[in-house]
Scaffold this motif. Structure first.
Motif: not given
Lengths: 286, 350
Positions: B48-49, B85, B82-83, B167-168, B209-210, B163
């Motif tokens: 993830y990010d 995604k 993003g996790s 999505t995050s 989104s993230g 976020p």
């Protein structure tokens, strides 16, 4: 105009001077604000920490991989669309058949579909749980999250550029010259190479340049099918995003400046062609 | 010449110097073409990010260790996003040998697709989470809006940056930490918690989104008064932009965020990389890796490493996802599914 003046009408273009000036000033200000300034700021930001940092960002292995990948994808996608574009516009302009309008609409489809959707359709088709995914996996073939997926998405998005440029041109030119060539005994290939191609070459070049610019700059569709593996499936636009998100602004803008330069080269090539062959170009493009 | 003589002559001939060298050359050539494939292992870690900086350093350490122990080169490729995604991409066929995501639910989703067993989280120690983090507040230097605890986020005129929990992963931890705080304060009153979190999200001007997107919004675009962030992400912002720009505020209660890791069985079995992938994840628990994690602002699990970094990570009362929310599947279902609590409060707020 002369006649109008003679009868004492206010000349329609009497105030043309300042209207013209205003229009030009507006247009220039607009260009400056929305085109030149951002472009300059890309280079300013990229060179903020000096040329050493700039070069370091460009020779870094992931950046080199991204540049290579972008060029490879464009080198495959553009010739494919060149072939397709010529074939499609040939068949649409020179032949009459049922469903021609449908075909033209279909060619335009990628223009109207959001790039994200363009990417997702390939995930739906070739994803592990997609239509063809399980079969491809069992054969050891990787389409999405690999180069073939990137090429497919790019081809889809840049699909209409060449065809859209050629169709009106070829329709306008009509069939007479080709018919004459055939009557005089030329074969199909000879007709194409000696009559059709010389007629459309400028339009074709235009289309290819536009297609290439978009192929290298595409973000949305490519982002969906990329998988974002560093040094492997990241094209330049994706790499720029990653660097930006890593707070690595200098590197992000350095790579962005390369993209910008590629775009500028495209523009310069186009301008040089127009300048060098302007008359011919005007003749074919009306 | 006897038969035996002839045979030995033949043998001598067959193994003459010339032939031998040709054979050697052939073998060498074969080795050359096969050797790189054998000695080189490539792993793909889909993460993830905010783990980028950590894994850059960890991958180097792992490659060194693997080289020393097995005499092979191992290259670890990274993919970040993003996790949720990222999990989606793995489900769709991104060839991840290991996934290191923000929360267990995202790996559960991959397990549901059949790529790994549903009991994955019991395969490694500590809920398969070699490092932890928590949610803290990042405020502008000097804390001009005097934000000390969760209550202060609800004050009128305070802009909160977080976020989108849809999505995050980080945002879901943010949301649940706020929820847990309200439950604790109001004697487990769910209706009040819903009101509390709803009021909080009414102070959120933009949902990225993230997690990284939100950090950029807060730090670079200078939007908002407080960023709800992963502790490691908050520390990283201080490091990147200077401690003179932001302060970290630790609330009175937060949540123990456990970002889990696992091997993706279907991928490693197909690629034959199970051994390396498992060694990679096990190495995360080693003192060396724990040290790297702590340096990159993740809370280490190993007590001796944690002790060394005690002043960096203040003691804060932490609730757990299993203790307070009945695990990720339940929490996801109740709060973040379509029509769940988050949808209700967020739509009402608009």
């Amino acid at each position: 105009m002369l006649a109008k003046k003679a009868v004492g009408f206010t000349p329609a273009l009497a105030d043309s001077r300042w209207v013209k000036g205003l229009l030009i000033a507006t247009a220039l200000a607009f260009l400056l604000l929305f085109l030149v300034l951002p472009l300059v700021s890309v280079f300013v930001e990229a060179l903020r920490r000096g040329t050493d940092a700039y070069w370091a960002a460009l020779v870094e292995p992931d950046a080199v991989a991204a540049i290579k990948l972008t060029l490879i994808v464009a080198a495959i996608a553009v010739p494919m669309n060149l072939l397709f574009g010529v074939a499609a516009s040939w068949c649409i302009a020179k032949f009459d058949f049922r469903g021609k309008d449908v075909l033209i609409t279909l060619i335009d489809l990628p223009f109207s579909v959001s790039p994200v959707i363009s990417g997702l359709i390939y995930v739906l088709l070739f994803g592990l749980h997609g239509l063809m995914g399980p079969f491809l996996k069992s054969q050891g073939i990787q389409i999405i999250f690999a180069v073939p997926g990137l090429v497919l998405a790019t081809v889809f998005v840049t699909f209409p550029f060449v065809a859209r440029e050629l169709i009106p041109l070829m329709q306008e030119q009509g069939n007479e010259e080709e018919e004459a060539a055939l009557v005089l005994g030329a074969s199909g290939w000879q007709t194409f190479w000696r009559v059709t191609l010389p007629n459309i070459k400028w339009g074709l070049l235009y289309g290819v340049l536009l297609c290439n610019a978009r192929a290298m700059g595409e973000f949305g569709a490519v982002s969906v099918v990329s998988g974002h593996i560093r040094g492997e499936t990241n094209t330049m636009p994706l790499h720029v995003e990653i660097l930006y998100n890593e707070y690595n602004l200098v590197a992000a803008f350095a790579v962005a400046s390369v993209l910008a330069m590629l775009a500028l080269v495209t523009l310069v090539v186009k301008t040089v062609l127009e300048w060098r062959f302007g008359a011919e170009l005007a003749a074919t493009r009306h | 010449m006897s038969f035996r003589d002839r045979l030995s002559a033949l043998r001598a001939n067959r193994f003459s110097a010339g032939r031998l060298s040709a054979l050697a050359a052939g073998v060498a050539l074969a080795m050359l073409t096969i050797a790189p494939a054998k000695a080189q292992t490539t792993l793909l870690n889909v993460s993830y990010d905010p783990t980028r900086e950590f894994y850059v350093e960890f991958n180097k350490a792992f490659a060194k260790k693997w080289q020393a122990e097995n005499g092979q080169t191992v290259t670890v490729k990274q993919s970040h996003g993003g996790s949720g995604k990222q999990a989606r991409s793995v489900i769709d066929g991104l060839d991840a040998d290991v996934v290191t995501l923000a929360l267990a639910y995202d790996i559960d989703a991959i397990a549901d697709s059949g790529a790994l067993p549903k009991t994955w989280q019991t395969r490694l120690p500590n809920n398969s989470s070699p490092y932890t983090s928590t949610i803290v507040f990042l405020v502008r230097k000097g804390n001009p809006k005097q934000i000390k605890d969760w209550d202060d986020l609800l004050k009128p005129g305070v802009q909160v940056i977080t976020p989108n929990p849809k999505t995050s992963g980080g945002a879901r931890w943010n949301y649940l930490a706020a929820w847990a705080y309200s439950l604790e304060k109001n004697g487990n009153d769910e209706a009040k918690a819903k009101q509390f979190v709803g009021d909080l999200f009414r102070n959120v001007p933009v949902l990225d989104s993230g997690a990284r997107g939100s950090t950029v919004t807060f730090t670079q675009r200078q939007l908002g008064d407080v960023l709800l962030a992963w502790e490691n992400e908050a520390f990283l912002s201080l490091q990147e932009f200077g401690a003179d720009k932001f302060d970290i505020v630790v609330p009175s209660l937060s949540i123990l965020a456990e970002p889990p890791v696992t091997v993706v069985d279907s991928v490693v079995d197909r690629k034959g990389t199970r051994k390396a992938a498992e060694a990679y994840l096990n190495f995360l628990y080693s003192p060396e890796a724990q040290e790297i994690a702590a340096k990159n602002f993740y809370r280490p699990r190993l007590p001796e490493v944690a002790a060394r970094y005690a002043d960096r990570f203040p003691n804060v009362k932490l609730v757990t996802i299993d203790g307070s929310f009945g695990g990720w599947r339940t929490a996801q279902e109740k709060h973040f599914a379509d029509g769940g609590v988050f949808d209700q409060i967020y739509q009402k707020g608009r």
